[in-house]
Design a protein around this motif. Structure first.
Motif, PDB file in Angstrom:
ATOM      1  N   UNK A   1      -7.281  13.250 -10.761  1.00  0.00           N
ATOM      2  CA  UNK A   1      -7.949  13.202  -9.566  1.00  0.00           C
ATOM      3  C   UNK A   1      -8.041  11.641  -9.216  1.00  0.00           C
ATOM      4  N   UNK A   2      -7.910  10.811 -10.143  1.00  0.00           N
ATOM      5  CA  UNK A   2      -7.983   9.185  -9.715  1.00  0.00           C
ATOM      6  C   UNK A   2      -6.663   9.057  -9.260  1.00  0.00           C
ATOM      7  N   UNK A   3      -5.557   9.449  -9.761  1.00  0.00           N
ATOM      8  CA  UNK A   3      -4.214   8.969  -9.180  1.00  0.00           C
ATOM      9  C   UNK A   3      -4.133   9.561  -7.625  1.00  0.00           C
TER      10      UNK A   3
ATOM     11  N   UNK B   1       0.790  -1.055   0.005  1.00  0.00           N
ATOM     12  CA  UNK B   1      -0.111   0.066   0.075  1.00  0.00           C
ATOM     13  C   UNK B   1       0.868   1.208   0.009  1.00  0.00           C
ATOM     14  N   UNK B   2       1.854   1.275   0.742  1.00  0.00           N
ATOM     15  CA  UNK B   2       2.913   2.470   0.680  1.00  0.00           C
ATOM     16  C   UNK B   2       3.485   2.594  -0.562  1.00  0.00           C
ATOM     17  N   UNK B   3       3.893   1.414  -1.331  1.00  0.00           N
ATOM     18  CA  UNK B   3       4.291   1.440  -2.665  1.00  0.00           C
ATOM     19  C   UNK B   3       3.431   2.192  -3.516  1.00  0.00           C
ATOM     20  N   UNK B   4       2.368   1.583  -3.440  1.00  0.00           N
ATOM     21  CA  UNK B   4       1.173   2.228  -4.194  1.00  0.00           C
ATOM     22  C   UNK B   4       1.120   3.790  -4.202  1.00  0.00           C
ATOM     23  N   UNK B   5       1.061   3.907  -2.764  1.00  0.00           N
ATOM     24  CA  UNK B   5       0.938   5.546  -2.509  1.00  0.00           C
ATOM     25  C   UNK B   5       1.941   6.300  -3.277  1.00  0.00           C
ATOM     26  N   UNK B   6       3.139   5.745  -3.176  1.00  0.00           N
ATOM     27  CA  UNK B   6       4.477   6.364  -3.673  1.00  0.00           C
ATOM     28  C   UNK B   6       4.290   6.581  -5.202  1.00  0.00           C
ATOM     29  N   UNK B   7       3.722   5.590  -5.799  1.00  0.00           N
ATOM     30  CA  UNK B   7       3.726   5.315  -7.552  1.00  0.00           C
ATOM     31  C   UNK B   7       2.699   6.505  -7.782  1.00  0.00           C
ATOM     32  N   UNK B   8       1.292   6.595  -7.098  1.00  0.00           N
ATOM     33  CA  UNK B   8       0.410   7.291  -7.510  1.00  0.00           C
ATOM     34  C   UNK B   8       0.824   8.670  -7.085  1.00  0.00           C
TER      35      UNK B   8
ATOM     36  N   UNK C   1       3.817   9.990  -7.151  1.00  0.00           N
ATOM     37  CA  UNK C   1       4.612  10.742  -8.469  1.00  0.00           C
ATOM     38  C   UNK C   1       3.879  10.758  -9.576  1.00  0.00           C
ATOM     39  N   UNK C   2       3.006  10.054  -9.982  1.00  0.00           N
ATOM     40  CA  UNK C   2       2.201  10.055 -11.198  1.00  0.00           C
ATOM     41  C   UNK C   2       1.382  11.309 -11.196  1.00  0.00           C
ATOM     42  N   UNK C   3       0.432  11.675  -9.805  1.00  0.00           N
ATOM     43  CA  UNK C   3      -0.105  12.942  -9.708  1.00  0.00           C
ATOM     44  C   UNK C   3       0.594  14.145  -9.969  1.00  0.00           C
ATOM     45  N   UNK C   4       1.996  14.235  -9.469  1.00  0.00           N
ATOM     46  CA  UNK C   4       2.796  15.105  -9.613  1.00  0.00           C
ATOM     47  C   UNK C   4       3.168  15.391 -11.187  1.00  0.00           C
ATOM     48  N   UNK C   5       3.305  14.535 -11.733  1.00  0.00           N
ATOM     49  CA  UNK C   5       3.876  14.534 -13.213  1.00  0.00           C
ATOM     50  C   UNK C   5       2.582  14.959 -13.915  1.00  0.00           C
TER      51      UNK C   5
ATOM     52  N   UNK D   1      -4.413   9.013  -1.799  1.00  0.00           N
ATOM     53  CA  UNK D   1      -5.007   9.468  -0.462  1.00  0.00           C
ATOM     54  C   UNK D   1      -5.113   8.056   0.252  1.00  0.00           C
ATOM     55  N   UNK D   2      -6.108   7.167  -0.535  1.00  0.00           N
ATOM     56  CA  UNK D   2      -6.641   5.996   0.296  1.00  0.00           C
ATOM     57  C   UNK D   2      -5.629   4.963   0.563  1.00  0.00           C
TER      58      UNK D   2
END
Length: 288
Positions: A221-223, A6-13, A15-19, A228-229
């Protein structure tokens, strides 16, 4: 160990949201970037609201909102401005300083002792930040440090990192006095409402740009919602320091996005420096 993926998913999402924010909305003001990022997260949060377990919040929960949200607004503004004006690979790695500030404030305000691993972790983070601009060493030993000072995005992200050293603890407190789902929905919904409330005072133009790119906005918004979750679910299962340490792998993803999507220069030294910084974060998070 569910908190780890979950923490890795939070990290990837993250970075994706920032990009996506920089790619699709980087031409807007930092305040508009923040509003768009959160507004398009709302449909996902509203849908989630009908499926989450509700709680009766106590005074501590409301106190965490009252203290955390003003800091969150300030951090969001500087976060958006940093990724707007500077390369991702020279801004986001400075989020690694959050655990450093947590340790230092604990030492200064609470008299907490510095552990050996904590000192080594701080040293690695500082060395890593030095290596982000290693090519400047041709101009002198202190040139890489001067390059950090000259880069506005780096300076602003250091400020964000300092603010996050407080909001991460405040957020954990809010989760403990409600539940991860309820806190995520109420915290970010209230944050979005506050941004709209203050918009007339800080934005000269209307928020006309909100509906210009709905598909891009919904993807962003999805990323953001996914981040967040996954964040609140992970941090509710483990110590905050452990979760934040893994989440900071987002810095590596951000550098890779900078290379792939924005063709940023000197990615080799920036990736190398970021790896060192994350090593320091791991030492602080798992051994202190």
């Amino acid at each position: 160990m569910v908190w780890f993926p979950l923490s890795l998913l939070s990290a990837l999402s993250l970075a994706t949201a920032d990009a996506l924010t920089k790619r699709f909305f980087g031409n807007l003001s930092p305040y508009e970037m923040g509003i768009i990022r959160l507004t398009y997260t709302m449909p996902w949060l509203i849908c989630a609201f009908f499926g989450i377990p509700l709680v009766k919040p106590d005074n501590t929960f409301f106190l965490s909102l009252a203290v955390g949200l003003p800091l969150e607004i300030l951090a969001l503004y500087f976060y958006m401005k940093a990724i707007k004006v500077s390369p991702l690979s020279l801004t986001l790695p400075f989020l690694a300083f959050t655990p450093v500030f947590i340790i230092l404030t604990g030492r200064l305000l609470l008299g907490e002792k510095l552990h050996l691993y904590g000192v080594v972790g701080i040293f690695l983070i500082v060395i890593g930040s030095y290596c982000l601009n290693l090519s400047h060493i041709r101009s002198g030993f202190f040139a890489p440090l001067k390059a950090i000072i000259k880069e506005p995005g780096s300076r602003m992200m250091l400020m964000v990192s300092f603010i996050y050293s407080f909001t991460s603890v405040i957020g954990k407190l809010g989760i403990l006095h409600s539940n991860p789902y309820f806190f995520a929905v109420t915290y970010f919904t209230t944050l979005t409402m506050l941004l709209f409330a203050f918009a007339p005072f800080v934005q000269k133009s209307n928020n006309w740009s909100l509906l210009r790119f709905p598909l891009k906005g919904l993807l962003l918004g999805f990323t953001q919602g996914l981040m967040i979750f996954s964040h609140v679910l992970a941090i509710s299962q483990v110590q905050a320091a452990y979760m934040i340490s893994i989440k900071r792998t987002s810095l590596l993803f951000a550098v890779l996005y900078g290379a792939w999507w924005f063709k940023e220069e000197k990615i080799g030294e920036r990736f190398f420096g970021t790896v060192i910084m994350i090593g320091g974060v791991f030492l602080i998070g798992f051994f202190t």
